[in-house]
Design a protein around this motif. Sequence first.
Motif: not given
Length: 496
Positions: A101-108
Amino acid sequence: MDGAKMDQSQNLPCSFVIFGATGDLAAHKLLPALFDLEHAGRLADNLSIIAFSRREWTTDDWLEYVRSILKNKLDQPSCQALLERFLARFRYLRGDLKDVDSYHALAADIAPGSACSRTVFYLAIRPADFVTAIKNLKVAGLNEPRGMNRVVIEKPFGEDLESAQVLNRVLHQYFDEEQIYRIDHFLGKETVQNLLVFRFANTIIEPLWNRNFIDHVQITVAESIGIEKRAGYYDRAGALRDMLQNHLMQLLTVVAMEPPPALEADALRDEKVKVLRSIRPIAKRAVHAHAVRAQYTHGNIDRQPVVSYQQEENVEPDSITETFAAAKFYIDNWRWRGVPFYLRTGKRMPRRHSMIAIRFKHPPQQLFRETPLESIDPNWVLLSIQPEESMHMEIHVKQPGLDMNTRVIQMNASFLRTDEQTLGAYETLLLDVIEGDRSLFIRFDEAEWAWRVIDPILKFWTVEREYIPTYPAGSWGPAEANRLFDSDDQVWRNEL
């Protein structure tokens, strides 16, 4: 804007992500280097920097942290405005390397759909976490589109030949080779880069750079520091993995390589790989004659007492991890056949000092045998890499007077004038990452062949677990290192 300039601007990244942003590497190297690039006006206006770390901080907390790190650089009033401009580039993102989820937040957080969509991902993290971070970048779609984003991998690339090959396979599943930047900061140092010019732009040097004139080559990387709270990594790695397999082997290739057909990334690296492939394999029974390891005991550095390695924080009390490694290699090609290359590195040595020392052969004729010059010391070329970056050539001249006496003088080939400043190693390499220049970065076959060279030593030392020689902190290493030399008149060169 013309087409060439437009293409260049589209190749520049708009986001620079630092994984492990609150770690030692970021604090001591990356953040000061990025600030120096800001100071030099080398960062594009639209470049934003995202600090990714698991600390429960806000962006304001992060900015205060950066201010504390850079306070020694703010020696002029004008630097304050520069600092504020630099800080305005940052956003802080709390995240865990193992949490998808941290990487999805980074992508956003990375602005999608802009004209400039490239991102640099700098893995300033433990080598053990490389694979996890790479796979999670893929899960979040941050490796797409292929060929766009760039990922920077710190050394060591693997911990042996097999693990390096596994890591490379994982990388190539999600990134193209052109996106991967395996960094070795020694290759960014001015002296190392200038060595190419010193050799290939001077006709008085290159004809002598071979087995007909050179007796042997020494490459030394000495550190006065200990392990500095890195026991978790260092006690598993040791000096052979941490320094010799990467830094020193890279220096060896730059000294020994043939002139490339062009100053292009792959042309340079092709020649370096040829050197590594030409290194004579070390048989298991010959490891003892070709390599020496040791560990520092208590002693004094700058007149201050220091503890032994086994007494360092979080080091196993019976650890036999080497803090000193020295090895002898032969390059079996037309240029270097029969010339020994002596490499050594160690911690808790008298001072921080890195040098390439090339010793030439004795003159073929003893012209002065019936004079006070019966024995003449050989000539040297000395390339100091740190703490100062300079080049020296030692030659003999006659002293004034009636007797035939000589003295050694040094011809200083320092390339830096007193009024000139240069970018540091990390500044140079970070700028190359941003601009997409891979010339000073390591291709995988370089890393793979370097592992092949030292793998016999590594496996032999892994089996020999009962005993390790020692040397006092503050010395130049164990006496056993002298047994590597091929002749009695070869000695370690410790001074410029």
